[in-house]
Design a protein around this motif. Structure first.
Motif, PDB file in Angstrom:
ATOM      1  N   THR A   1      36.594  56.852  58.315  1.00 27.02           N
ATOM      2  CA  THR A   1      36.144  57.483  57.250  1.00 27.02           C
ATOM      3  C   THR A   1      35.189  56.342  56.517  1.00 27.02           C
ATOM      4  O   THR A   1      35.765  55.132  56.110  1.00 27.02           O
ATOM      5  N   SER A   2      34.018  56.757  55.938  1.00 24.39           N
ATOM      6  CA  SER A   2      33.491  55.501  55.239  1.00 24.39           C
ATOM      7  C   SER A   2      34.143  55.445  53.566  1.00 24.39           C
ATOM      8  O   SER A   2      34.465  56.450  53.189  1.00 24.39           O
ATOM      9  N   ALA A   3      34.018  54.137  53.415  1.00 25.94           N
ATOM     10  CA  ALA A   3      34.713  53.891  52.109  1.00 25.94           C
ATOM     11  C   ALA A   3      34.061  52.491  51.632  1.00 25.94           C
ATOM     12  O   ALA A   3      33.284  51.929  52.255  1.00 25.94           O
TER      13      ALA A   3
ATOM     14  N   LEU B   1      45.201  52.769  48.386  1.00 29.72           N
ATOM     15  CA  LEU B   1      44.116  53.846  48.826  1.00 29.72           C
ATOM     16  C   LEU B   1      43.927  54.622  47.540  1.00 29.72           C
ATOM     17  O   LEU B   1      44.596  55.126  46.790  1.00 29.72           O
ATOM     18  N   SER B   2      42.560  55.198  47.472  1.00 24.51           N
ATOM     19  CA  SER B   2      42.303  56.204  46.538  1.00 24.51           C
ATOM     20  C   SER B   2      43.304  57.299  46.370  1.00 24.51           C
ATOM     21  O   SER B   2      43.839  57.640  47.443  1.00 24.51           O
TER      22      SER B   2
ATOM     23  N   TRP C   1      43.175  59.682  49.512  1.00 24.49           N
ATOM     24  CA  TRP C   1      43.856  59.464  50.617  1.00 24.49           C
ATOM     25  C   TRP C   1      45.217  58.867  50.622  1.00 24.49           C
ATOM     26  O   TRP C   1      45.849  59.101  51.807  1.00 24.49           O
TER      27      TRP C   1
ATOM     28  N   ASN D   1      36.609  56.880  46.891  1.00 21.68           N
ATOM     29  CA  ASN D   1      36.423  56.329  48.097  1.00 21.68           C
ATOM     30  C   ASN D   1      36.772  54.846  48.194  1.00 21.68           C
ATOM     31  O   ASN D   1      35.859  54.094  48.923  1.00 21.68           O
TER      32      ASN D   1
ATOM     33  N   VAL E   1      39.115  51.583  49.100  1.00 20.67           N
ATOM     34  CA  VAL E   1      39.955  50.893  49.813  1.00 20.67           C
ATOM     35  C   VAL E   1      40.497  49.499  49.227  1.00 20.67           C
ATOM     36  O   VAL E   1      39.553  48.640  49.382  1.00 20.67           O
TER      37      VAL E   1
ATOM     38  N   THR F   1      34.622  51.454  57.145  1.00 24.98           N
ATOM     39  CA  THR F   1      35.297  52.497  57.423  1.00 24.98           C
ATOM     40  C   THR F   1      36.538  52.274  57.791  1.00 24.98           C
ATOM     41  O   THR F   1      37.037  50.822  58.125  1.00 24.98           O
ATOM     42  N   TRP F   2      37.438  53.428  57.574  1.00 23.97           N
ATOM     43  CA  TRP F   2      38.844  53.086  57.914  1.00 23.97           C
ATOM     44  C   TRP F   2      39.650  54.237  58.359  1.00 23.97           C
ATOM     45  O   TRP F   2      38.839  55.408  58.540  1.00 23.97           O
TER      46      TRP F   2
END
Length: 142
Positions: A36-38, A71-72, A75, A114, A116, A138-139
């Motif tokens: 996942t893009s972050a 994390l946001s 998430w 978004n 991390v 990404t994560w």
């Protein structure tokens, strides 16, 4: 005769499934790793640092040498990811690291959706300079 037709149909379906999976993987921006893009930001998890209070997951402070993240809210999922490891990949360096979720970056209190938010140790392991402040990553769950 009917069994031979069924066998042929099964083989064709299996080949189509493999073909479709290969095509999907080639067209995914992260090569199919499911990341996942972050945006990764740097945070201090030690007492008195910019992270604020103790981590939500365990009520403790963590060393800047620990591979930990917040994390946001979406998430973080109300703590469902607490103590789980996630895999973070730097879009800049291509390096990957696993870190443990210990906290929430509260999206109701200014954290974007978004993020991390990671310890300096995560940045170091990825070969990144914490002075940059934000980097694309990404994560994924490990």
């Amino acid at each position: 005769m009917a069994q031979a037709k069924i066998a042929v149909v099964i083989v064709i379906l299996a080949l189509l499934q493999v073909s479709c999976a290969t095509a999907r993987k080639k067209h995914e921006p992260d090569g199919g790793s499911g990341g996942t893009s972050a945006v990764m930001t740097v945070n201090g998890f030690e007492k008195g640092e910019d992270g604020g209070g103790a981590a939500e997951c365990d009520g403790k402070f963590h060393s800047d040498d620990d591979l930990v993240v917040a994390l946001s809210s979406g998430w973080y999922a109300g703590g469902k990811r607490c103590h789980n490891k996630i895999r973070i990949t730097s879009k800049d360096s291509g390096e990957t690291v696993e870190a443990t979720v210990v906290d929430e970056c509260d999206s109701n209190r200014g954290c974007k959706n978004n993020i991390v938010d990671s310890s300096p140790a995560v940045w170091k392991k990825l070969g990144l300079d914490t002075k940059v402040g934000e980097v694309p990553v990404t994560w994924s769950d490990s």
